[in-house]
Design a protein around this motif. Structure first.
Motif, PDB file in Angstrom:
ATOM      1  N   GLY A  92       0.839  -1.214   0.000  1.00  0.00           N
ATOM      2  CA  GLY A  92       0.000   0.000   0.000  1.00  0.00           C
ATOM      3  C   GLY A  92       0.869   1.257   0.000  1.00  0.00           C
ATOM      4  O   GLY A  92       0.594   2.226  -0.713  1.00  0.00           O
ATOM      5  N   LEU A  93       1.953   1.223   0.781  1.00  0.00           N
ATOM      6  CA  LEU A  93       2.846   2.390   0.829  1.00  0.00           C
ATOM      7  C   LEU A  93       3.630   2.531  -0.483  1.00  0.00           C
ATOM      8  O   LEU A  93       3.895   3.647  -0.935  1.00  0.00           O
ATOM      9  N   ALA A  94       3.976   1.392  -1.102  1.00  0.00           N
ATOM     10  CA  ALA A  94       4.652   1.463  -2.406  1.00  0.00           C
ATOM     11  C   ALA A  94       3.693   2.042  -3.443  1.00  0.00           C
ATOM     12  O   ALA A  94       4.083   2.870  -4.274  1.00  0.00           O
ATOM     13  N   GLU A  95       2.451   1.629  -3.362  1.00  0.00           N
ATOM     14  CA  GLU A  95       1.428   2.094  -4.324  1.00  0.00           C
ATOM     15  C   GLU A  95       1.269   3.617  -4.289  1.00  0.00           C
ATOM     16  O   GLU A  95       0.951   4.239  -5.287  1.00  0.00           O
ATOM     17  N   THR A  96       1.509   4.203  -3.094  1.00  0.00           N
ATOM     18  CA  THR A  96       1.382   5.667  -3.005  1.00  0.00           C
ATOM     19  C   THR A  96       2.727   6.365  -3.254  1.00  0.00           C
ATOM     20  O   THR A  96       2.927   7.513  -2.851  1.00  0.00           O
ATOM     21  N   GLY A  97       3.662   5.649  -3.897  1.00  0.00           N
ATOM     22  CA  GLY A  97       4.863   6.315  -4.406  1.00  0.00           C
ATOM     23  C   GLY A  97       6.112   6.164  -3.572  1.00  0.00           C
ATOM     24  O   GLY A  97       7.158   6.716  -3.919  1.00  0.00           O
ATOM     25  N   ASN A  98       6.035   5.438  -2.453  1.00  0.00           N
ATOM     26  CA  ASN A  98       7.225   5.299  -1.613  1.00  0.00           C
ATOM     27  C   ASN A  98       8.110   4.157  -2.117  1.00  0.00           C
ATOM     28  O   ASN A  98       7.659   3.286  -2.860  1.00  0.00           O
ATOM     29  N   ASP A  99       9.345   4.181  -1.638  1.00  0.00           N
ATOM     30  CA  ASP A  99      10.317   3.153  -2.005  1.00  0.00           C
ATOM     31  C   ASP A  99      10.362   2.183  -0.812  1.00  0.00           C
ATOM     32  O   ASP A  99      10.853   2.528   0.260  1.00  0.00           O
ATOM     33  N   VAL A 100       9.802   0.964  -0.996  1.00  0.00           N
ATOM     34  CA  VAL A 100       9.585   0.086   0.157  1.00  0.00           C
ATOM     35  C   VAL A 100      10.360  -1.222   0.024  1.00  0.00           C
ATOM     36  O   VAL A 100      10.304  -1.887  -1.011  1.00  0.00           O
ATOM     37  N   VAL A 101      11.058  -1.588   1.127  1.00  0.00           N
ATOM     38  CA  VAL A 101      11.627  -2.930   1.184  1.00  0.00           C
ATOM     39  C   VAL A 101      10.883  -3.671   2.306  1.00  0.00           C
ATOM     40  O   VAL A 101      10.762  -3.171   3.420  1.00  0.00           O
ATOM     41  N   CYS A 102      10.331  -4.837   1.968  1.00  0.00           N
ATOM     42  CA  CYS A 102       9.634  -5.652   2.963  1.00  0.00           C
ATOM     43  C   CYS A 102      10.604  -6.724   3.440  1.00  0.00           C
ATOM     44  O   CYS A 102      11.109  -7.514   2.628  1.00  0.00           O
TER      45      CYS A 102
ATOM     46  N   ALA B 271       2.588  -7.332  -7.823  1.00  0.00           N
ATOM     47  CA  ALA B 271       3.279  -7.506  -9.117  1.00  0.00           C
ATOM     48  C   ALA B 271       3.573  -6.146  -9.752  1.00  0.00           C
ATOM     49  O   ALA B 271       4.691  -5.896 -10.224  1.00  0.00           O
ATOM     50  N   ARG B 272       2.597  -5.240  -9.727  1.00  0.00           N
ATOM     51  CA  ARG B 272       2.796  -3.951 -10.387  1.00  0.00           C
ATOM     52  C   ARG B 272       3.885  -3.122  -9.694  1.00  0.00           C
ATOM     53  O   ARG B 272       4.756  -2.546 -10.340  1.00  0.00           O
ATOM     54  N   ASN B 273       3.856  -3.096  -8.358  1.00  0.00           N
ATOM     55  CA  ASN B 273       4.820  -2.270  -7.639  1.00  0.00           C
ATOM     56  C   ASN B 273       6.234  -2.835  -7.715  1.00  0.00           C
ATOM     57  O   ASN B 273       7.203  -2.077  -7.717  1.00  0.00           O
ATOM     58  N   VAL B 274       6.348  -4.182  -7.780  1.00  0.00           N
ATOM     59  CA  VAL B 274       7.671  -4.788  -7.971  1.00  0.00           C
ATOM     60  C   VAL B 274       8.187  -4.405  -9.356  1.00  0.00           C
ATOM     61  O   VAL B 274       9.320  -3.947  -9.519  1.00  0.00           O
ATOM     62  N   LYS B 275       7.310  -4.555 -10.352  1.00  0.00           N
ATOM     63  CA  LYS B 275       7.700  -4.265 -11.734  1.00  0.00           C
ATOM     64  C   LYS B 275       8.151  -2.810 -11.886  1.00  0.00           C
ATOM     65  O   LYS B 275       9.116  -2.503 -12.601  1.00  0.00           O
ATOM     66  N   GLU B 276       7.450  -1.934 -11.199  1.00  0.00           N
ATOM     67  CA  GLU B 276       7.772  -0.509 -11.349  1.00  0.00           C
ATOM     68  C   GLU B 276       8.894  -0.057 -10.414  1.00  0.00           C
ATOM     69  O   GLU B 276       9.182   1.142 -10.298  1.00  0.00           O
ATOM     70  N   GLY B 277       9.465  -1.021  -9.673  1.00  0.00           N
ATOM     71  CA  GLY B 277      10.682  -0.743  -8.902  1.00  0.00           C
ATOM     72  C   GLY B 277      10.482  -0.069  -7.552  1.00  0.00           C
ATOM     73  O   GLY B 277      11.440   0.422  -6.958  1.00  0.00           O
ATOM     74  N   ARG B 278       9.221  -0.036  -7.053  1.00  0.00           N
ATOM     75  CA  ARG B 278       9.010   0.610  -5.742  1.00  0.00           C
ATOM     76  C   ARG B 278       8.954  -0.384  -4.589  1.00  0.00           C
ATOM     77  O   ARG B 278       8.872   0.016  -3.432  1.00  0.00           O
ATOM     78  N   LEU B 279       8.950  -1.694  -4.911  1.00  0.00           N
ATOM     79  CA  LEU B 279       8.761  -2.693  -3.859  1.00  0.00           C
ATOM     80  C   LEU B 279       9.728  -3.847  -4.056  1.00  0.00           C
ATOM     81  O   LEU B 279       9.856  -4.367  -5.167  1.00  0.00           O
ATOM     82  N   ARG B 280      10.416  -4.224  -2.959  1.00  0.00           N
ATOM     83  CA  ARG B 280      11.260  -5.426  -3.050  1.00  0.00           C
ATOM     84  C   ARG B 280      11.203  -6.165  -1.721  1.00  0.00           C
ATOM     85  O   ARG B 280      10.700  -5.628  -0.719  1.00  0.00           O
ATOM     86  N   PHE B 281      11.732  -7.393  -1.715  1.00  0.00           N
ATOM     87  CA  PHE B 281      11.634  -8.250  -0.536  1.00  0.00           C
ATOM     88  C   PHE B 281      13.014  -8.737  -0.137  1.00  0.00           C
ATOM     89  O   PHE B 281      13.841  -9.035  -0.993  1.00  0.00           O
ATOM     90  N   SER B 282      13.236  -8.845   1.170  1.00  0.00           N
ATOM     91  CA  SER B 282      14.547  -9.274   1.639  1.00  0.00           C
ATOM     92  C   SER B 282      14.435 -10.055   2.950  1.00  0.00           C
ATOM     93  O   SER B 282      13.579  -9.758   3.789  1.00  0.00           O
ATOM     94  N   SER B 283      15.323 -11.036   3.127  1.00  0.00           N
ATOM     95  CA  SER B 283      15.354 -11.729   4.417  1.00  0.00           C
ATOM     96  C   SER B 283      16.472 -11.168   5.302  1.00  0.00           C
ATOM     97  O   SER B 283      16.696 -11.640   6.405  1.00  0.00           O
ATOM     98  N   ASP B 284      17.135 -10.146   4.818  1.00  0.00           N
ATOM     99  CA  ASP B 284      18.165  -9.474   5.623  1.00  0.00           C
ATOM    100  C   ASP B 284      17.499  -8.285   6.328  1.00  0.00           C
ATOM    101  O   ASP B 284      17.452  -7.169   5.799  1.00  0.00           O
TER     102      ASP B 284
END
Ligand code: NAD
Length: 437
Positions: A18-28, A56-69
């Motif tokens: 949701g935060l990525a959708e509103t334009g933020n750069d988010v790492v989960c 899918a859309r936010n990952v594709k557009e580069g605002r959302l990524r996932f990490s176990s670190d």
């Protein structure tokens, strides 16, 4: 804004996206590497309408990524959201070990001035405790804000993007944290959602009070359902009559098999527990929990009564396992109480759920037949029990059910078939707080 969302469960993933959708750069970030691997492969990890497309859309557009670190994901962000689980302990209190662990990590890994936002549901006093944990474990100045989440599973994306209100518990003198929270949530308040600012203890309490009040309404109506059954009343009529008073409102007045899910049961108990520790007895909240515990046995008691006390060898079909429709979540679901009691009594259980089947298979193995087709549940069944009111169960082919069943009992845990005059069609119809005819 650069944000780290810690915990990628129902709340974390929805908030992060949701935060990525509103334009933020988010790492989960999450400590569960399997979850992160699956998210990175583009797999769906929870059933929540609209979520997969948004991810899918936010990952594709580069605002959302996932990490176990987790620690690595905190470097270089302006805000860290804590959305990890706070499950109940044996004594009913909230287990805060995951929240505390994230705070300790943040104390060392977060940059100076970072705002730590507590989204997890935590007992009153936690904000102050986390400040101390952070101070004891690092030397950077971090801000701690309470921002409880109110999303409903099954409609979580919509709730996040169009909130009724956003509760922000912050020290009013902490201008940096308050400004950042206002800026972050600005897009979500444009369409009318309100940001309500209060002090942290009030914010922490607001979450528990809201859930306990909703649970209380359900437990009260479940008690009224029992009264209806012995007085000739109809709880649906009472609900409509009472709920049409605008001071009361029509929501959360439905009698049923007891409330479940990952929030109401644990939050009501945690609130009672916290208050008790502080010397306050919350009698109404405690009674709400007790009534619910009794109500969760109601479907089993009705089955037992119908079969003259003997369920051994009876084939019972169940429609709906998730604690409510539109989710795959089976935590504290009333269906589990029913299935456990039936297995204990020696009954054979066949069940269907459109989304929660895999979780149920994982839980019960071959002790319960979890079928793919809803009508397979009714084959040779002595009784069909509706536990979760998925839409697809609401207007079924009763002729087909009658032909396939061995017995005639339709036990409707949600009163959705109450007006169908099923007794006239050769069934023995029973609901919750409704008359049989
Ligand atoms: P969840 O169990 O679905 O997800 C929690 C996630 O946190 C898991 O993925 C887990 O691996 C991760 N985690 C645990 N410890 C961690 C750690 N130390 N570091 C990083 N990740 C860690 O839980 P949920 O349903 O999303 O609930 C989270 C919180 O939000 C709870 O406090 C809950 O009460 C609250 N809440 C839930 C809902 C809801 O509908 N589910 C609604 C409002 C509030």
């Amino acid at each position: 804004m650069k944000i780290c969302m810690v915990g990628t469960g129902y709340v974390g993933l929805v908030t992060g996206v949701g935060l990525a959708e509103t334009g933020n750069d988010v790492v989960c970030a999450d400590i569960d590497p399997t979850k992160i691997e699956r998210l990175n492969r583009g797999e769906s990890i929870i059933h929540e309408p609209g979520l997969d497309e948004l991810v899918a859309r936010n990952v594709k557009e580069g605002r959302l990524r996932f990490s176990s670190d987790v620690a690595g994901s905190m470097a270089d962000v302006e805000m860290i959201f804590i959305g990890v689980g706070t499950p109940p302990r044996e004594d009913g209190s909230a287990d805060l070990s995951a929240v505390d662990a994230v705070a300790k990590t943040a104390a060392k890994a977060a940059p100076e001035g970072c705002v730590i936002v507590v989204k997890s549901t935590v007992p009153v006093g936690t904000n102050a405790r986390l400040r101390k944990i952070i101070a004891d474990n690092g030397d950077r100045k971090l801000h701690v804000v309470s921002n409880p989440e109110f999303l409903k599973e099954g409609d979580a994306v919509n709730d996040f993007l169009r909130p009724d209100r956003i509760i922000v518990g912050a020290d009013p003198n902490d201008k940096h944290a308050v400004d950042l929270m206002r800026r972050l949530y600005h897009p979500l308040t444009l369409s009318g959602g309100r940001l309500v600012l209060m002090n942290p203890p009030s914010a922490e309490l607001t979450k528990y009070v809201a859930n306990t009040m909703l649970a209380m309404r359900i437990s009260f109506m479940n008690e009224i359902a029992s009264l209806c059954e012995i007085t000739g009343g109809d709880v649906n009529s009472v609900r409509i009559g009472v709920g049409s008073d605008h001071r009361i409102g029509k929501h959360f007045l439905y009698a049923g098999p007891g409330y479940g899910g990952s929030c109401f049961p644990k939050d009501v108990q945690a609130m009672v527990h916290t208050a008790k520790q502080l010397g306050v007895e919350l009698e109404l909240a405690a009674a709400t929990h007790r009534v619910n515990a009794i109500q969760k046995g109601t479907l089993f008691r009705k089955l037992k009564q119908h079969f003259g006390g003997e369920l051994k060898g009876k084939k019972i079909g169940i429609w709906g396992i998730a604690f409510k429709p539109r989710t795959d979540d089976i935590r504290e679901a009333p269906a589990l109480d029913l299935i456990d009691a039936l297995l204990e009594a020696g009954a054979k259980v066949t069940a269907h759920d459109p989304e929660a089947a895999d979780h149920a298979r994982h839980l019960y193995g071959d002790r319960v037949a979890i079928v793919e087709q809803a009508y397979d549940v009714t084959k040779d069944a002595d009784a069909l029990v509706l536990v979760t009111e998925w839409r697809q169960y609401q207007n079924p082919d009763f002729k087909r059910i009658k032909q396939q069943m061995k017995g005639s009992l339709l036990l409707d845990g949600r009163n959705i078939w109450a007006t169908y005059k099923l007794n006239g069609q050769g069934f023995a119809y029973r609901g919750i707080g409704v008359q049989s005819e």
